[in-house]
Design an enzyme around this catalytic site. Structure first.
Site, PDB file in Angstrom:
ATOM      1  N   GLY A   1       3.185  13.269   3.069  1.00 20.37           N
ATOM      2  CA  GLY A   1       3.564  12.995   4.467  1.00 20.37           C
ATOM      3  C   GLY A   1       3.866  11.369   5.057  1.00 20.37           C
TER       4      GLY A   1
ATOM      5  CD  GLU B   1       5.062   9.214  -1.731  1.00 21.62           C
ATOM      6  OE1 GLU B   1       6.030   9.805  -2.199  1.00 21.62           O
ATOM      7  OE2 GLU B   1       4.246   9.338  -2.361  1.00 21.62           O
TER       8      GLU B   1
ATOM      9  N   GLY C   1      -0.374  20.213   2.210  1.00 20.93           N
ATOM     10  CA  GLY C   1      -0.948  20.592   1.088  1.00 20.93           C
ATOM     11  C   GLY C   1       0.083  21.503   0.061  1.00 20.93           C
TER      12      GLY C   1
ATOM     13  CG  HIS D   1       0.278 -17.809 -13.373  1.00 24.93           C
ATOM     14  ND1 HIS D   1      -0.236 -17.519 -12.336  1.00 24.93           N
ATOM     15  CD2 HIS D   1       1.231 -18.756 -13.289  1.00 24.93           C
ATOM     16  CE1 HIS D   1       0.159 -18.231 -11.424  1.00 24.93           C
ATOM     17  NE2 HIS D   1       1.029 -19.131 -11.953  1.00 24.93           N
TER      18      HIS D   1
END
Length: 458
Positions: free
Chosen positions: A184, A186, A265, A439
């Site tokens: 939902g 997304e 779901g 880095h």
């Protein structure tokens, strides 16, 4: 009963586990029948990861374009969305991936591809149409689908699922989403960035309830910051037609919208396989019960992927295949319980997760440490001007075992793998702290995060 065409193995479903398993079995000299009743590639290829992440990429492009001036890039006029082109791009990704799976299977020596709906006649016999297939080994990779709840007035209105919403070639005027969890959210951010008004309705007290409260709150802040209306703790939801639109009543408050998406779901595709005829046990929700090596209650039958309830992701389905293949063909004894499971929520910025949440660590009752750092203190995020979110790691205070982590922030879905990999080989937080990361990256702050870990509340 046995009869019809005989094979060494039958695989039902061409999702993320079935085709590679067919490849390994045929390479070992076995004859394999792979049965697929609808779309080759399963949820990931057709209605899940690949199309949605393609749409997410289009939505991010729109978002970045709107922010161009923040980076000293000047664009003339407003950003506009060609939703038909957006949809076409996703359709192309789906079609290419689906075709790739089918061509792979068709070109696989020893594999017979059969299109149709397989149902058990007994423990080693399946019927596909008028044909009987039998084999001493059967592998179920049948996946799942969106749950459709019983809600007042729902069947009086047109509604969408994660499958049917992919057919939209115009931006909704107002998309109302029932369900404040991964799928939902997304779709909520995606369509908001396409230009829709978006409302998210969640019955629970907060979004993504399986995550820690700080993660949930930060995700809500991110989404509300983009203009998404979020309603949590909603008890009563009802639907009715309202002219050409839809009226949704939320605890007595009526919201008018143009489209409704159900994202409450998933349910497994196990109800129409004739599992009872084979004696295959399922749990109360319909998921096939499996042991630590994916074996069902019936010897010679395995269940892989979403239908076994032991993982709801492409990568866990693929790992199911790896476990089964290693144990059957390579003489190994790999187990589900050894799996270190990570996953991601693909809002922007994404949430990368692995292992326990802090709440789960707290329930263990053993002392633990928490390291947390906002993305405003991550150089790479500052340089990209994407400083929303935070990083968090949870560590056992005594053994220094890495219990889990959450990285909500730019590149969080990639940075989490440094922790997933270390957890997978059993490395401690002390060992991870001594690594020398590159880095400037998000990942470089993981050793610092660990070094700053303290008991909760300190």
């Amino acid at each position: 009963m046995s009869g019809g065409r005989r094979f060494d193995a039958i695989i039902v479903g061409a999702g993320q586990a079935g085709p590679p398993l067919a490849g390994r079995l045929t390479q070992a000299g076995q004859s394999v029948a792979l049965v697929e009743r609808k779309l080759f590639g399963g949820t990931c290829v057709n209605t899940g990861c690949m199309p949605t992440k393609t749409l997410v990429a289009s939505a991010r492009a729109a978002h970045v374009a709107r922010r161009a001036a923040d980076f000293g890039v000047l664009l003339e006029g407003e950003v506009r969305i060609d939703m038909a082109k957006v949809k076409s791009r996703a359709d192309t990704v789906i079609a290419n991936a689906r075709r790739g799976v089918r061509e792979w299977l068709d070109g696989m020596d020893g594999c017979t591809v059969i299109e149709g709906h397989a149902r058990f006649e007994d423990g080693n016999t399946l019927r596909v149409g008028d044909e009987l297939l039998s084999a001493p080994q059967v592998f179920l990779n049948v996946g799942g689908r969106a749950m459709v709840p019983d809600m007042p007035g729902l069947h009086d209105i047109p509604w969408l699922t994660n499958t049917s919403i992919l057919g939209l070639d115009q931006v909704p005027a107002h998309l109302l989403i029932i369900g404040g969890s991964y799928i939902g959210l997304e779709y909520a951010q995606m369509h908001r960035r396409f230009g829709a008004a978006v409302t998210v309705v969640e019955k629970g007290p907060r979004l993504i309830g399986r995550e820690d409260e700080d993660v949930s709150a930060a995700v809500r802040e991110i989404l509300e910051g983009e203009g998404i209306d979020i309603r949590t703790g909603v008890d009563d939801i009802a639907f009715a037609r309202d002219g050409d639109g839809i009226a949704v009543t939320l605890d007595g408050d009526t919201v008018a919208c143009s489209h409704v998406l159900l994202a409450v779901g998933r349910v497994p595709n196990t109800g129409d396989l004739g599992l009872d005829k084979a004696g295959v046990e399922v749990d109360a929700r319909g998921y096939i019960t499996v042991d630590d090596e994916l074996r069902t209650s019936v010897p010679g039958i395995w269940a892989l992927g979403d239908c076994n309830g032991r993982g709801a992701f492409t990568h866990t389905a693929y790992n199911d295949f790896e476990i089964v293949a290693a144990n059957l063909l390579d003489g190994e004894h790999r187990k589900l319980s050894e799996r270190v499971s990570g996953y991601a929520l693909y809002i922007d910025p994404p949430l990368g997760r692995v292992g326990m949440s802090e709440a789960e660590a707290r329930k263990r009752g053993r002392p633990y440490l928490v390291g947390k750092r906002p993305m405003t203190r991550v150089g790479r995020a500052v340089e990209k001007d994407e400083t929303r979110g935070f990083m968090k790691v949870v560590i056992d205070a005594g053994s220094k075992e890495i219990l889990g982590a959450a990285i909500l922030g730019t590149d969080g879905d990639e940075a989490i793998h440094g922790i997933i990999d270390m957890m997978s080989v059993g490395a401690t937080a002390t060992q991870l702290r001594r690594t020398v990361p590159v880095h400037p990256t998000v990942s470089e702050l993981i050793p610092t995060l660990i070094s700053e870990a303290r008991p909760p509340g300190d």
